[in-house]
Write a protein that holds these residues in place. Sequence first.
Motif, PDB file in Angstrom:
ATOM      1  N   ALA A  16      -2.137 -14.022 -15.445  1.00 49.74           N
ATOM      2  CA  ALA A  16      -2.198 -14.594 -14.139  1.00 49.74           C
ATOM      3  C   ALA A  16      -0.915 -14.804 -13.579  1.00 49.74           C
ATOM      4  CB  ALA A  16      -3.037 -15.855 -14.409  1.00 49.74           C
ATOM      5  N   GLY A  17      -0.018 -15.176 -14.706  1.00 46.04           N
ATOM      6  CA  GLY A  17       1.463 -15.459 -14.201  1.00 46.04           C
ATOM      7  C   GLY A  17       2.260 -14.309 -13.716  1.00 46.04           C
ATOM      8  N   ALA A  18       1.784 -13.108 -13.787  1.00 49.06           N
ATOM      9  CA  ALA A  18       2.487 -12.043 -13.614  1.00 49.06           C
ATOM     10  C   ALA A  18       2.757 -11.674 -12.280  1.00 49.06           C
ATOM     11  CB  ALA A  18       1.958 -10.692 -14.268  1.00 49.06           C
ATOM     12  N   PRO A  19       3.912 -11.095 -11.695  1.00 47.96           N
ATOM     13  CA  PRO A  19       3.763 -10.680 -10.253  1.00 47.96           C
ATOM     14  C   PRO A  19       2.915 -10.007 -10.001  1.00 47.96           C
ATOM     15  CG  PRO A  19       5.942  -9.953 -11.653  1.00 47.96           C
ATOM     16  CD  PRO A  19       5.103 -10.560 -12.477  1.00 47.96           C
ATOM     17  N   ALA A  20       2.384 -10.205  -8.704  1.00 45.93           N
ATOM     18  CA  ALA A  20       1.211  -9.206  -8.046  1.00 45.93           C
ATOM     19  C   ALA A  20       1.691  -7.982  -7.545  1.00 45.93           C
ATOM     20  CB  ALA A  20       0.407  -9.964  -7.170  1.00 45.93           C
ATOM     21  N   VAL A  21       2.811  -7.662  -7.393  1.00 47.44           N
ATOM     22  CA  VAL A  21       3.413  -6.532  -6.669  1.00 47.44           C
ATOM     23  C   VAL A  21       4.313  -5.985  -7.703  1.00 47.44           C
ATOM     24  CG1 VAL A  21       4.685  -5.509  -4.920  1.00 47.44           C
ATOM     25  CG2 VAL A  21       3.043  -7.318  -4.472  1.00 47.44           C
ATOM     26  N   ALA A  22       4.630  -4.812  -8.081  1.00 49.09           N
ATOM     27  CA  ALA A  22       5.599  -4.094  -8.673  1.00 49.09           C
ATOM     28  C   ALA A  22       6.721  -4.279  -8.250  1.00 49.09           C
ATOM     29  CB  ALA A  22       5.082  -2.735  -9.138  1.00 49.09           C
ATOM     30  N   GLN A  23       7.701  -4.499  -8.865  1.00 49.59           N
ATOM     31  CA  GLN A  23       9.124  -4.437  -8.414  1.00 49.59           C
ATOM     32  C   GLN A  23      10.039  -3.338  -8.457  1.00 49.59           C
ATOM     33  OE1 GLN A  23      10.331  -7.452  -6.986  1.00 49.59           O
ATOM     34  NE2 GLN A  23       8.331  -8.130  -7.408  1.00 49.59           N
ATOM     35  N   GLU A  24      10.836  -3.023  -7.776  1.00 45.91           N
ATOM     36  CA  GLU A  24      11.938  -1.856  -7.810  1.00 45.91           C
ATOM     37  C   GLU A  24      12.558  -1.945  -9.046  1.00 45.91           C
ATOM     38  OE1 GLU A  24      14.603  -0.639  -4.813  1.00 45.91           O
ATOM     39  OE2 GLU A  24      13.114  -0.770  -3.204  1.00 45.91           O
ATOM     40  N   GLN A  25      12.820  -0.944  -9.759  1.00 41.31           N
ATOM     41  CA  GLN A  25      13.411  -0.629 -10.997  1.00 41.31           C
ATOM     42  C   GLN A  25      14.460   0.434 -10.784  1.00 41.31           C
ATOM     43  OE1 GLN A  25      10.876  -0.109 -14.388  1.00 41.31           O
ATOM     44  NE2 GLN A  25      10.057  -2.300 -14.108  1.00 41.31           N
ATOM     45  N   ASP A  26      15.517   0.125 -11.219  1.00 37.24           N
ATOM     46  CA  ASP A  26      16.786   1.313 -11.248  1.00 37.24           C
ATOM     47  C   ASP A  26      16.891   1.660  -9.712  1.00 37.24           C
ATOM     48  OD1 ASP A  26      17.270   0.812 -14.059  1.00 37.24           O
ATOM     49  OD2 ASP A  26      15.731   2.256 -14.368  1.00 37.24           O
ATOM     50  N   GLY A  27      16.620   0.997  -8.879  1.00 39.66           N
ATOM     51  CA  GLY A  27      16.710   1.386  -7.423  1.00 39.66           C
ATOM     52  C   GLY A  27      15.650   2.232  -6.866  1.00 39.66           C
ATOM     53  N   ARG A  28      14.617   2.483  -7.682  1.00 31.81           N
ATOM     54  CA  ARG A  28      13.579   3.475  -7.444  1.00 31.81           C
ATOM     55  C   ARG A  28      12.473   2.324  -7.143  1.00 31.81           C
ATOM     56  NH1 ARG A  28      12.544   6.798 -12.166  1.00 31.81           N
ATOM     57  NH2 ARG A  28      13.005   4.649 -13.155  1.00 31.81           N
ATOM     58  N   PRO A  29      11.555   2.714  -5.908  1.00 31.75           N
ATOM     59  CA  PRO A  29      10.384   2.018  -5.644  1.00 31.75           C
ATOM     60  C   PRO A  29       9.407   2.300  -6.864  1.00 31.75           C
ATOM     61  CG  PRO A  29      10.640   3.874  -4.118  1.00 31.75           C
ATOM     62  CD  PRO A  29      11.787   3.731  -4.824  1.00 31.75           C
ATOM     63  N   PRO A  30       8.493   1.452  -6.945  1.00 33.15           N
ATOM     64  CA  PRO A  30       7.421   1.612  -7.966  1.00 33.15           C
ATOM     65  C   PRO A  30       6.451   2.734  -7.461  1.00 33.15           C
ATOM     66  CG  PRO A  30       6.877  -0.413  -6.751  1.00 33.15           C
ATOM     67  CD  PRO A  30       8.210   0.093  -6.180  1.00 33.15           C
ATOM     68  N   PRO A  31       6.024   3.373  -8.492  1.00 28.02           N
ATOM     69  CA  PRO A  31       4.912   4.511  -7.773  1.00 28.02           C
ATOM     70  C   PRO A  31       3.776   4.192  -7.329  1.00 28.02           C
ATOM     71  CG  PRO A  31       4.645   4.203 -10.428  1.00 28.02           C
ATOM     72  CD  PRO A  31       5.898   3.315  -9.877  1.00 28.02           C
ATOM     73  N   GLU A  32       3.117   4.494  -6.254  1.00 22.31           N
ATOM     74  CA  GLU A  32       2.059   4.400  -5.579  1.00 22.31           C
ATOM     75  C   GLU A  32       1.068   5.157  -6.311  1.00 22.31           C
ATOM     76  OE1 GLU A  32       1.816   3.782  -1.355  1.00 22.31           O
ATOM     77  OE2 GLU A  32       4.059   3.164  -1.571  1.00 22.31           O
ATOM     78  N   LEU A  33      -0.174   4.668  -6.919  1.00 19.29           N
ATOM     79  CA  LEU A  33      -1.261   5.452  -7.553  1.00 19.29           C
ATOM     80  C   LEU A  33      -2.592   5.051  -6.418  1.00 19.29           C
ATOM     81  CD1 LEU A  33      -0.803   3.964 -11.310  1.00 19.29           C
ATOM     82  CD2 LEU A  33      -0.001   6.056 -10.231  1.00 19.29           C
ATOM     83  N   SER A  34      -3.286   6.292  -6.605  1.00 17.00           N
ATOM     84  CA  SER A  34      -4.609   6.417  -5.945  1.00 17.00           C
ATOM     85  C   SER A  34      -5.773   6.938  -6.994  1.00 17.00           C
ATOM     86  CB  SER A  34      -4.344   7.265  -4.771  1.00 17.00           C
ATOM     87  OG  SER A  34      -4.149   8.495  -5.314  1.00 17.00           O
ATOM     88  N   LEU A  35      -6.930   6.625  -6.541  1.00 12.72           N
ATOM     89  CA  LEU A  35      -7.919   7.243  -7.403  1.00 12.72           C
ATOM     90  C   LEU A  35      -7.862   8.550  -7.622  1.00 12.72           C
ATOM     91  CD1 LEU A  35     -10.908   5.168  -6.142  1.00 12.72           C
ATOM     92  CD2 LEU A  35      -9.770   4.916  -8.432  1.00 12.72           C
ATOM     93  N   PRO A  36      -8.236   9.053  -8.744  1.00 13.72           N
ATOM     94  CA  PRO A  36      -8.173  10.498  -8.897  1.00 13.72           C
ATOM     95  C   PRO A  36      -9.167  11.240  -8.604  1.00 13.72           C
ATOM     96  CG  PRO A  36      -8.572   9.530 -10.963  1.00 13.72           C
ATOM     97  CD  PRO A  36      -8.280   8.353 -10.148  1.00 13.72           C
ATOM     98  N   VAL A  37     -10.114  10.802  -7.976  1.00  6.19           N
ATOM     99  CA  VAL A  37     -11.267  11.439  -7.520  1.00  6.19           C
ATOM    100  C   VAL A  37     -11.475  10.990  -5.896  1.00  6.19           C
ATOM    101  CG1 VAL A  37     -12.489  11.428  -9.565  1.00  6.19           C
ATOM    102  CG2 VAL A  37     -12.930   9.334  -8.272  1.00  6.19           C
ATOM    103  N   LEU A  38     -12.082  11.841  -5.091  1.00  9.38           N
ATOM    104  CA  LEU A  38     -12.246  11.839  -3.841  1.00  9.38           C
ATOM    105  C   LEU A  38     -13.767  11.319  -3.480  1.00  9.38           C
ATOM    106  CD1 LEU A  38     -10.171  14.668  -2.086  1.00  9.38           C
ATOM    107  CD2 LEU A  38      -9.465  12.166  -2.461  1.00  9.38           C
ATOM    108  N   CYS A  39     -14.038  10.183  -3.968  1.00  8.93           N
ATOM    109  CA  CYS A  39     -15.556   9.552  -3.697  1.00  8.93           C
ATOM    110  C   CYS A  39     -15.164   7.910  -3.644  1.00  8.93           C
ATOM    111  CB  CYS A  39     -16.159   9.861  -4.766  1.00  8.93           C
ATOM    112  SG  CYS A  39     -15.873   9.139  -6.519  1.00  8.93           S
ATOM    113  N   GLU A  40     -16.036   7.314  -2.931  1.00  3.04           N
ATOM    114  CA  GLU A  40     -16.015   5.912  -2.729  1.00  3.04           C
ATOM    115  C   GLU A  40     -16.806   5.418  -3.982  1.00  3.04           C
ATOM    116  OE1 GLU A  40     -17.372   2.540   0.273  1.00  3.04           O
ATOM    117  OE2 GLU A  40     -17.192   4.493   1.037  1.00  3.04           O
ATOM    118  N   ILE A  41     -15.686   4.578  -4.724  1.00  4.70           N
ATOM    119  CA  ILE A  41     -16.147   3.885  -5.676  1.00  4.70           C
ATOM    120  C   ILE A  41     -17.283   2.595  -5.205  1.00  4.70           C
ATOM    121  CG2 ILE A  41     -15.514   2.294  -7.803  1.00  4.70           C
ATOM    122  CD1 ILE A  41     -14.632   5.110  -8.279  1.00  4.70           C
TER     123      ILE A  41
END
Length: 113
Positions: A16-41
Amino acid sequence: MRRPAASCALLACLLAGAPAVAQEQDGRPPPELSLPVLCEIGSECVVQQYVDAHPGPVARDHLCGTLAYDGHDGTDFRVATTADMARGVPVVAAAPGTVRAVRDGEPDVDPAE
């Protein structure tokens, strides 16, 4: 048997105390992940099982729930009907990169049968 639930409660408090948004590391933006399936969960498909997030013999998903089984190391999605299975759901990459392995050719089964 309250110990796993207590462990999950402690983990939830710590997270609960962890940051909600990933931070940049080594000057690189955090990866953006999406669902690996094309359907509406929730309407076209659902999560059947999550990764077992508990290190002991009692399985727990990432929300301390029971949508996992001991040692499960993936996330399983399913569709609602055998007609949906026959149509298929495209599986896509969750992030930019290279696909290293694919497992296909397993028979589709309806757990209700």
